[in-house]
Each structure stands twice: as C-alpha cells, then as structure tokens.
Design an enzyme around this catalytic site. Structure first.
Site, mmCIF file in Angstrom:
data_model
loop_
_atom_site.group_PDB
_atom_site.id
_atom_site.type_symbol
_atom_site.label_atom_id
_atom_site.label_comp_id
_atom_site.label_asym_id
_atom_site.label_seq_id
_atom_site.Cartn_x
_atom_site.Cartn_y
_atom_site.Cartn_z
ATOM 1 N N LYS A 110 0.870 -1.208 0.117
ATOM 2 C CA LYS A 110 -0.095 -0.273 0.088
ATOM 3 C C LYS A 110 0.894 1.254 -0.018
ATOM 4 C CE LYS A 110 -4.526 0.634 0.349
ATOM 5 N NZ LYS A 110 -5.531 -0.150 -0.255
HETATM 6 N N1 GLU Z 1 -7.182 0.117 -3.209
HETATM 7 C C1 GLU Z 1 -7.913 -1.186 -3.388
HETATM 8 C C2 GLU Z 1 -8.088 -1.877 -2.304
HETATM 9 O O1 GLU Z 1 -7.833 -1.488 -1.292
HETATM 10 C C3 GLU Z 1 -7.464 -1.720 -4.912
HETATM 11 C C4 GLU Z 1 -6.207 -2.067 -4.679
HETATM 12 C C5 GLU Z 1 -5.570 -2.566 -6.169
HETATM 13 O O2 GLU Z 1 -6.483 -2.665 -7.092
HETATM 14 O O3 GLU Z 1 -4.625 -2.954 -6.361
HETATM 15 O O4 GLU Z 1 -8.299 -3.195 -2.369
#
Ligand code: GLU
Length: 423
Positions: A112
C-alpha cells in the site's frame, strides 16, 4: 496481548489489523515464529519530496510505500492521498492487501502507499506535479513484476495515467502493467472503475441467495465515493431500497429509497450531496451508521464503527466496503449480538480482482469485454465466499472475518513453506 498489538495506537487501523491477525493465528494455532514472519513488513519506503505549486513556491510532502509480504507474488495495492494518512495506516492497509489477495486466490502479495495531502485542496496541475514526483521517488521499488500500484481513497484513473506515464518515460517506453485502475483508453480494464461496488453486490446476492437476494432489502450506504457510490447505484438498479446514503458532509434518508443513481451521477460530476436537490430528508452523515435497515455498507473510512457508537448500530448484516471500518472492540460486540459481518478482505476484494484482470490484459496486450470481466469477477468472488463460509461452518464459533483471515494466512504460509527461507 502480544507486543506487536500493544505497541500500536488502540484506535488505529494497524491495531485492528494486528488484533485480527492474532485472533486468526490463535485459531490456526500458529507458532510465534510464523507470526513473526507474517507480521513483518518486507520493506518500508518513506520519502519526503518537494513539489512546485502554482504560485511558484515549493511545498514538501510525505509519501510512503509499504511492502508487507511477497510470498505469493508481485506486490499489489493502492495509493491513498489523504491529509490523515500515516505510516501505520499504510502498514495496516498493506497487511490487509496480503490477506485479501490470498483469500481470492490472486497471485499477489500485499502493499500500500500513501501521500499526506488533501487532493481537494490543491489544483489539478499541482496534483499532477505531486503524482509525477512521488512516482519518480518510488520508481526503484515499483514495476510490473515487482509492485503494481492502483487507486485508493483520493486517487483515481487520471492519477494512475500520470503514474504510468512517469514510470514509462523513465524507462523510455510504455509499460502499461506498472499500475492498474488506468483509464480504459490507456489499457485500463472495462469494469475496473465499478469493480469494488459490483463485488459488494455479487457477494450480497450470493449471501442472500436463500433470502430473495437484494431485491426489496432496505440498505444504508456510508460513504459515496468510488465504492459506496457505485455500490448504492448498483444495489438500487438490482431492486434494493437505498434508504440512507451520505458523503463526507451530508446524509440523506428516504423511506422509499433515495435515488442513488441520480445522486451519484451528480457527485461524479464533481459536486457534493449538499447541493443535490433530490428527494429525501437531510441528516447527519454518521446517523447512516445507526440506520434501522437490513444491510449496512460502511464504505468510507476505517474505524467508523467503534466502542463509542456500536451500541447504536442496528443492521443485522454489515458488508465492509471500506478497509477496516469496524474497530476490534466493536467487531467483538457486534459478533456477540449475532450481527453478520462480511469482512473487508473478502467484501471489497472486487477492486483488486479486476486490477488483476487489468494486469493480465496489459501483459498480454489484450482487451476483454466488460461481460467477461464481470463474469470472471463474479466467479472468483463467489468461490472465495463459499470457501470462507465452508471454513466458518467447519470450525466452531468462527466469524467470516476469522475464516477469511484463516484462509488468507494459510495460503501465505503454504507459499512461504514451499519457497523456503533463502539462503
Ligand atoms: N485500493 C483497493 C483496495 O484497497 C484496490 C487495490 C488494487 O486494485 O490493487 O483493495
């Protein structure tokens, strides 16, 4: 209580993530050594970088990219732009991505990122400058085989286009698979924008199969962005009554259902619910969490249901659109009351699942039709849901959250064991 849990702030996302992990680890009977491996962050990248603002001045921003665990494959996870995001939040969100990818069976590890900025308080040009400079800073650690960012709160397809372009220009050619959630015209996937909200709908339809599906159910949706807004619209279109919805500042209630489709079209055009003149009583946004409805969809932030308001939460079924919207004490209280919670790592996995499809398409220079995307999304989420329910039923007093974490953790351990610890 283990030191890893005790050291994080009691109401923080990291505290929730660690407490959930240890609850599942207790159930699995994980040894301390395995817990150490799985709670370790593979790498934490922290940067402070300057951005030129419209008036010619420079401002310094803090950015993070956290790699949690890469045993199952390249790292995957969104980038959040928020004035409130902290390194601990990013760590929690990275850990949740590991379990999320594993529980759906995607060949990814969890990561993240975050930048401490209010994207609504800077101009479009400043946002582009910030995105390009941040991308340049993290270029050494991202890549289509290494770490693939995506949108999260405060970022969108345009931000992904700038990231893809900046990374590509640094390499001298276009590398579409370095990010997902791009605009469709740049190799983004059909259905990616709606994927998280659509996943919530598919899971609810599966969960309520014997109870008539979502048709006619009364629903409250907390949060009206890419997750809550799309979910509200799709639920309304599937015949549910979206009685409550809210954005950051305005809640709306209508006993016959708010017109979520019209409200979301209004918000998508860059406006706020306060200026929308559709039918419904105006209420406080957080009152939505306490609505007397069949299904509550918290789809805004983490930790919105805590010990402070859990006694007033009335919905018998909660599906977590956001990551970590229910704090651990509130989670225990709701479980004790018999509330069913479809947990974030399963519930909102639709986004990363279609991100995976986008990555596959980008690597093959192929383009799938939306129907194919949605069919595959439904298949993966339904399989994951059934595996989680089966696990919860096999064990005693096992919540869907514990069962999801259990399956996720088990798969990461299996990958770690098969690969071995090198050297
Ligand atoms: N931000 C989204 C999540 O928390 C998507 C992450 C992604 O598609 O890599 O799952």
């Amino acid at each position: 209580m283990l030191p890893a849990v005790a050291s994080s702030e009691p109401n923080s996302a990291l505290h929730s993530a660690l407490r959930q992990f240890h609850a599942a680890a207790d159930r699995i009977g994980l040894a301390d050594q395995q817990r150490d491996i799985l709670t370790a962050f593979k790498a934490i990248y922290q940067t402070r970088f300057p951005v030129e603002m419209d008036d010619g001045s420079f401002r310094v921003f803090d950015g993070y990219r956290v790699h949690h665990n890469a045993a199952r494959g390249p790292l995957k996870g969104g980038i959040r732009y928020s004035p409130d995001v902290s390194l601990d939040d990013v760590k929690a969100l990275a850990m949740w991505m590991t379990w999320k990818c594993a529980v759906v069976g995607l060949p990814f590890g969890g990561a993240k990122g975050g930048v401490v900025v209010d994207p609504r308080a800077i101009s479009a040009y400043e946002l582009e400058n910030l995105t390009r400079r941040f991308t340049a800073e993290i270029t050494p650690i991202i890549g289509p085989d290494k770490d693939i960012p995506a949108p999260d709160m405060g970022t969108n397809a345009q931000v992904m286009a700038w990231m893809m372009d900046t990374y590509s220009m640094g390499h001298g050619y276009t590398i579409p698979a370095v990010v997902t959630g791009k605009p469709v015209s740049l190799g983004g996937s059909e259905g990616r924008y709606e994927a998280t909200g659509r996943g919530l709908l598919y899971l609810l339809e599966e969960h309520l199969q014997d109870a008539g599906g979502v048709r006619g159910k009364n629903i409250a949706v907390h949060g009206f962005g890419n997750v809550g807004g799309v979910a509200a619209r799709l639920l309304q279109q599937a015949g549910a009554r979206v009685q409550y919805l809210c954005d950051r500042d305005t809640g709306i209630f209508h006993p016959q259902g708010v017109d979520a489709t019209a409200a979301f079209a209004f918000v998508e055009s860059g406006r706020v619910l306060a200026d929308w003149d559709g039918a419904g009583e105006r209420i406080a946004p957080d009152a939505v969490l306490e609505a007397d409805v069949d299904i509550l969809v918290p789809a805004a932030l983490e930790n919105v249901i805590t010990a402070a308001n859990v006694d007033r939460v009335r919905a018998p079924l909660i599906i977590e659109g956001a990551n970590g919207p229910i704090g651990p004490d509130a989670d225990d209280a709701l479980t004790a009351r018999g509330v069913t919670i479809i947990p974030d790592v399963l519930a909102n996995a639709g986004g990363v699942t279609v991100s995976y499809f986008e990555w596959v398409q980008a690597r093959q220079y192929m383009h799938w039709r939306e129907q194919q995307v949605n069919d595959e999304l439904r298949r993966l989420l339904t399989d994951a849901y059934r595996a989680v329910v089966a696990r919860a039923m096999q064990a005693q007093d096992c919540t869907l959250r514990e069962a999801s974490q259990w399956i996720g953790i088990e798969r990461v351990i299996e990958a770690t064991t098969l690969r071995g610890i090198f050297p």
